[in-house]
Structures are given as structure tokens and as C-alpha cells.
Design a protein around this motif. Sequence first.
Motif, PDB file in Angstrom:
ATOM      1  N   LEU A  43       0.711  -1.094   0.034  1.00 51.94           N
ATOM      2  CA  LEU A  43       0.033  -0.037  -0.198  1.00 51.94           C
ATOM      3  C   LEU A  43       0.856   1.364  -0.047  1.00 51.94           C
ATOM      4  CD1 LEU A  43      -2.907  -0.902   2.432  1.00 51.94           C
ATOM      5  CD2 LEU A  43      -3.010  -0.691  -0.056  1.00 51.94           C
ATOM      6  N   LEU A  44       1.950   1.226   0.876  1.00 51.36           N
ATOM      7  CA  LEU A  44       2.860   2.378   0.780  1.00 51.36           C
ATOM      8  C   LEU A  44       3.450   2.499  -0.756  1.00 51.36           C
ATOM      9  CD1 LEU A  44       4.527   4.365   2.240  1.00 51.36           C
ATOM     10  CD2 LEU A  44       6.110   2.789   2.710  1.00 51.36           C
ATOM     11  N   VAL A  45       3.782   1.546  -1.464  1.00 53.74           N
ATOM     12  CA  VAL A  45       4.482   1.571  -2.617  1.00 53.74           C
ATOM     13  C   VAL A  45       3.554   2.159  -3.558  1.00 53.74           C
ATOM     14  CG1 VAL A  45       5.232   0.204  -4.554  1.00 53.74           C
ATOM     15  CG2 VAL A  45       6.145  -0.318  -2.232  1.00 53.74           C
ATOM     16  N   LEU A  46       2.102   1.746  -3.391  1.00 50.53           N
ATOM     17  CA  LEU A  46       0.886   2.255  -4.327  1.00 50.53           C
ATOM     18  C   LEU A  46       0.895   3.842  -4.066  1.00 50.53           C
ATOM     19  CD1 LEU A  46      -1.577  -0.807  -4.350  1.00 50.53           C
ATOM     20  CD2 LEU A  46       0.210  -0.015  -6.220  1.00 50.53           C
ATOM     21  N   ARG A  53       5.896   9.720  -6.855  1.00 49.55           N
ATOM     22  CA  ARG A  53       7.090   9.545  -6.425  1.00 49.55           C
ATOM     23  C   ARG A  53       7.686   8.186  -6.614  1.00 49.55           C
ATOM     24  NH1 ARG A  53       4.256  12.712  -2.310  1.00 49.55           N
ATOM     25  NH2 ARG A  53       3.463  10.667  -1.256  1.00 49.55           N
ATOM     26  N   LEU A  54       8.106   7.966  -7.908  1.00 48.46           N
ATOM     27  CA  LEU A  54       8.330   6.792  -8.257  1.00 48.46           C
ATOM     28  C   LEU A  54       9.751   6.150  -7.630  1.00 48.46           C
ATOM     29  CD1 LEU A  54       7.518   7.052 -12.131  1.00 48.46           C
ATOM     30  CD2 LEU A  54       6.172   6.278 -10.122  1.00 48.46           C
ATOM     31  N   GLY A  55      10.882   6.994  -7.498  1.00 44.33           N
ATOM     32  CA  GLY A  55      11.733   6.615  -6.842  1.00 44.33           C
ATOM     33  C   GLY A  55      11.511   6.354  -5.314  1.00 44.33           C
ATOM     34  N   THR A  56      10.740   6.940  -4.721  1.00 45.24           N
ATOM     35  CA  THR A  56      10.444   6.518  -3.232  1.00 45.24           C
ATOM     36  C   THR A  56       9.567   5.019  -3.249  1.00 45.24           C
ATOM     37  OG1 THR A  56      10.489   8.728  -2.765  1.00 45.24           O
ATOM     38  CG2 THR A  56       9.366   7.438  -1.109  1.00 45.24           C
ATOM     39  N   ALA A  57       8.882   4.959  -4.052  1.00 44.04           N
ATOM     40  CA  ALA A  57       8.146   3.546  -4.244  1.00 44.04           C
ATOM     41  C   ALA A  57       8.911   2.553  -4.368  1.00 44.04           C
ATOM     42  CB  ALA A  57       7.052   3.836  -5.432  1.00 44.04           C
ATOM     43  N   LYS A  80       7.963  -4.305  -9.151  1.00 44.62           N
ATOM     44  CA  LYS A  80       9.379  -3.893  -9.298  1.00 44.62           C
ATOM     45  C   LYS A  80       9.488  -3.386 -10.745  1.00 44.62           C
ATOM     46  CE  LYS A  80      14.219  -4.161  -8.160  1.00 44.62           C
ATOM     47  NZ  LYS A  80      15.033  -4.766  -7.297  1.00 44.62           N
ATOM     48  N   LEU A  81       9.206  -4.460 -11.609  1.00 36.46           N
ATOM     49  CA  LEU A  81       9.251  -4.264 -13.256  1.00 36.46           C
ATOM     50  C   LEU A  81       8.662  -3.182 -13.735  1.00 36.46           C
ATOM     51  CD1 LEU A  81       9.491  -8.079 -14.384  1.00 36.46           C
ATOM     52  CD2 LEU A  81      11.277  -6.227 -14.385  1.00 36.46           C
ATOM     53  N   SER A  82       7.279  -3.093 -13.197  1.00 33.91           N
ATOM     54  CA  SER A  82       6.439  -2.083 -13.743  1.00 33.91           C
ATOM     55  C   SER A  82       6.968  -0.654 -13.110  1.00 33.91           C
ATOM     56  CB  SER A  82       5.051  -2.284 -13.130  1.00 33.91           C
ATOM     57  OG  SER A  82       4.730  -2.110 -11.999  1.00 33.91           O
ATOM     58  N   LEU A  83       7.483  -0.405 -12.218  1.00 37.45           N
ATOM     59  CA  LEU A  83       8.267   0.870 -11.652  1.00 37.45           C
ATOM     60  C   LEU A  83       9.222   1.025 -12.395  1.00 37.45           C
ATOM     61  CD1 LEU A  83       7.759   0.594  -7.666  1.00 37.45           C
ATOM     62  CD2 LEU A  83       6.845   2.404  -9.106  1.00 37.45           C
ATOM     63  N   LEU A  84      10.333   0.141 -12.800  1.00 39.97           N
ATOM     64  CA  LEU A  84      11.304   0.526 -13.376  1.00 39.97           C
ATOM     65  C   LEU A  84      11.003   0.801 -14.731  1.00 39.97           C
ATOM     66  CD1 LEU A  84      13.659  -2.730 -12.293  1.00 39.97           C
ATOM     67  CD2 LEU A  84      14.020  -0.211 -11.943  1.00 39.97           C
ATOM     68  N   ASP A  85      10.113   0.199 -15.476  1.00 36.62           N
ATOM     69  CA  ASP A  85       9.472   0.583 -16.867  1.00 36.62           C
ATOM     70  C   ASP A  85       8.874   2.102 -16.580  1.00 36.62           C
ATOM     71  OD1 ASP A  85      10.297  -1.622 -18.085  1.00 36.62           O
ATOM     72  OD2 ASP A  85       8.419  -2.774 -17.767  1.00 36.62           O
ATOM     73  N   GLU A  86       8.040   2.359 -15.723  1.00 35.27           N
ATOM     74  CA  GLU A  86       7.367   3.458 -15.624  1.00 35.27           C
ATOM     75  C   GLU A  86       8.480   4.625 -15.325  1.00 35.27           C
ATOM     76  OE1 GLU A  86       4.018   5.489 -12.901  1.00 35.27           O
ATOM     77  OE2 GLU A  86       4.101   3.587 -12.853  1.00 35.27           O
ATOM     78  N   ILE A  87       9.587   4.407 -14.618  1.00 34.42           N
ATOM     79  CA  ILE A  87      10.508   5.693 -14.529  1.00 34.42           C
ATOM     80  C   ILE A  87      11.263   5.552 -15.942  1.00 34.42           C
ATOM     81  CG2 ILE A  87      12.739   5.884 -13.250  1.00 34.42           C
ATOM     82  CD1 ILE A  87      11.479   4.461 -10.808  1.00 34.42           C
ATOM     83  N   GLY A  88      11.475   4.569 -16.482  1.00 33.94           N
ATOM     84  CA  GLY A  88      12.165   4.577 -17.952  1.00 33.94           C
ATOM     85  C   GLY A  88      13.492   4.152 -17.899  1.00 33.94           C
ATOM     86  N   TRP A  89      13.764   3.293 -16.936  1.00 33.93           N
ATOM     87  CA  TRP A  89      15.120   2.601 -16.675  1.00 33.93           C
ATOM     88  C   TRP A  89      15.020   1.046 -17.253  1.00 33.93           C
ATOM     89  CZ3 TRP A  89      15.992   3.840 -10.700  1.00 33.93           C
ATOM     90  CH2 TRP A  89      16.268   5.061 -10.578  1.00 33.93           C
ATOM     91  N   SER A  90      14.803   1.265 -18.687  1.00 34.35           N
ATOM     92  CA  SER A  90      14.746   0.034 -19.366  1.00 34.35           C
ATOM     93  C   SER A  90      15.946  -1.095 -19.404  1.00 34.35           C
ATOM     94  CB  SER A  90      14.413   0.328 -20.866  1.00 34.35           C
ATOM     95  OG  SER A  90      15.395   1.063 -21.409  1.00 34.35           O
ATOM     96  N   HIS A  91      17.077  -0.431 -19.005  1.00 31.18           N
ATOM     97  CA  HIS A  91      18.294  -1.248 -18.657  1.00 31.18           C
ATOM     98  C   HIS A  91      18.355  -2.014 -17.602  1.00 31.18           C
ATOM     99  CE1 HIS A  91      19.212   2.314 -16.714  1.00 31.18           C
ATOM    100  NE2 HIS A  91      20.052   1.653 -16.040  1.00 31.18           N
ATOM    101  N   LEU A  92      17.888  -1.549 -16.429  1.00 27.58           N
ATOM    102  CA  LEU A  92      17.237  -2.129 -15.154  1.00 27.58           C
ATOM    103  C   LEU A  92      16.268  -3.034 -15.256  1.00 27.58           C
ATOM    104  CD1 LEU A  92      18.240   0.397 -12.562  1.00 27.58           C
ATOM    105  CD2 LEU A  92      19.445  -1.655 -13.196  1.00 27.58           C
ATOM    106  N   ALA A  93      15.324  -2.720 -15.943  1.00 25.33           N
ATOM    107  CA  ALA A  93      14.053  -3.634 -16.333  1.00 25.33           C
ATOM    108  C   ALA A  93      14.551  -4.969 -16.980  1.00 25.33           C
ATOM    109  CB  ALA A  93      12.937  -2.886 -16.878  1.00 25.33           C
ATOM    110  N   THR A  94      15.302  -4.834 -17.914  1.00 21.66           N
ATOM    111  CA  THR A  94      15.614  -5.918 -18.856  1.00 21.66           C
ATOM    112  C   THR A  94      16.625  -6.761 -17.819  1.00 21.66           C
ATOM    113  OG1 THR A  94      16.020  -4.533 -20.780  1.00 21.66           O
ATOM    114  CG2 THR A  94      17.184  -6.486 -20.768  1.00 21.66           C
ATOM    115  N   PHE A  95      17.489  -6.263 -16.930  1.00 24.34           N
ATOM    116  CA  PHE A  95      18.136  -7.199 -16.204  1.00 24.34           C
ATOM    117  C   PHE A  95      17.372  -8.054 -15.159  1.00 24.34           C
ATOM    118  CE2 PHE A  95      20.490  -7.476 -11.953  1.00 24.34           C
ATOM    119  CZ  PHE A  95      21.766  -7.919 -12.447  1.00 24.34           C
ATOM    120  N   GLU A  96      16.233  -6.994 -14.618  1.00 28.58           N
ATOM    121  CA  GLU A  96      15.455  -8.011 -13.656  1.00 28.58           C
ATOM    122  C   GLU A  96      14.713  -8.779 -14.449  1.00 28.58           C
ATOM    123  OE1 GLU A  96      15.132  -7.656 -10.382  1.00 28.58           O
ATOM    124  OE2 GLU A  96      16.387  -6.462 -10.008  1.00 28.58           O
ATOM    125  N   ARG A  97      14.213  -8.642 -15.490  1.00 24.62           N
ATOM    126  CA  ARG A  97      13.393  -9.864 -16.462  1.00 24.62           C
ATOM    127  C   ARG A  97      14.195 -10.859 -16.498  1.00 24.62           C
ATOM    128  NH1 ARG A  97      10.996  -5.277 -18.758  1.00 24.62           N
ATOM    129  NH2 ARG A  97       9.017  -4.929 -18.365  1.00 24.62           N
TER     130      ARG A  97
END
Length: 111
Positions: A43-46, A53-57, A80-97
Motif C-alpha cells: 500500500l505504501l508503494v502504491l 514519487r516513483l523513486g520513493t516507491a 518492481k518491473l512495472s516501476l522500473l518501466d514507468e521510471i524509464g530505466w529499461s536497462h534495469l528492467a531488462t536485467f530484472e526480467r
Amino acid sequence: SKDVEKAHHQSQPESGIQPDLFEENFKELKKWVGVKSSKYGTLLVLRERRSGRLGTALKALNDIIQDDGEPPKKKLYELKLSLLDEIGWSHLATFERQWMHVRFPASLPLF
């Protein structure tokens, strides 16, 4: 209770904006429980995500993932993947996937 409702409506600006029920309920919940616990942490993340505040989430979510004594939960990593995508950090999202296949294999290897 009608007096309370009347006072509440008078304190609201007459701009026609609906009160944020999620935010009101979250503030009430915060009075009673630790919202950073693994039970209520999502709930805090949401809340942080809704507030932009995507970074805080992401930080709160990482804390939940690391502090949770149980085996990793797939839904937390998907969030976490959806947050990384929303922030625009595709390189980290790819790594996490790529790690998702290791953390949550489709089937366990045969011995």
C-alpha cells in the motif's frame, strides 16, 4: 454524525474536486499499523506511485523485498518491473526480467 459531515464539507474547498479516499484511508491506517511492514508495504508503494514519487516507491519496494523473511514473491518483483518501466530505466528492467527466470523458473530442474 451529520454535524461532522457538515463540518467536513465546509472545510473542503468548493472547487468540485473529490476527496482522495485512498489517501484518507491510508492516513487512517498509518495511525494503527506500521505501513512499512511487509503486510502493508504494498500500500505504501502504491501511495508513493499515485503521488508521482516513483523513486520513493521503488525504494520502499526494495526494502520490502529484502526485509521479507519469506521466499521471494513474484508479484513484488512484477511490481518492481512495472516501476522500473514507468521510471524509464529499461536497462534495469531488462536485467530484472532476466533474473525473473532464475528466481521463478517455469519448472524445477530434474535431478
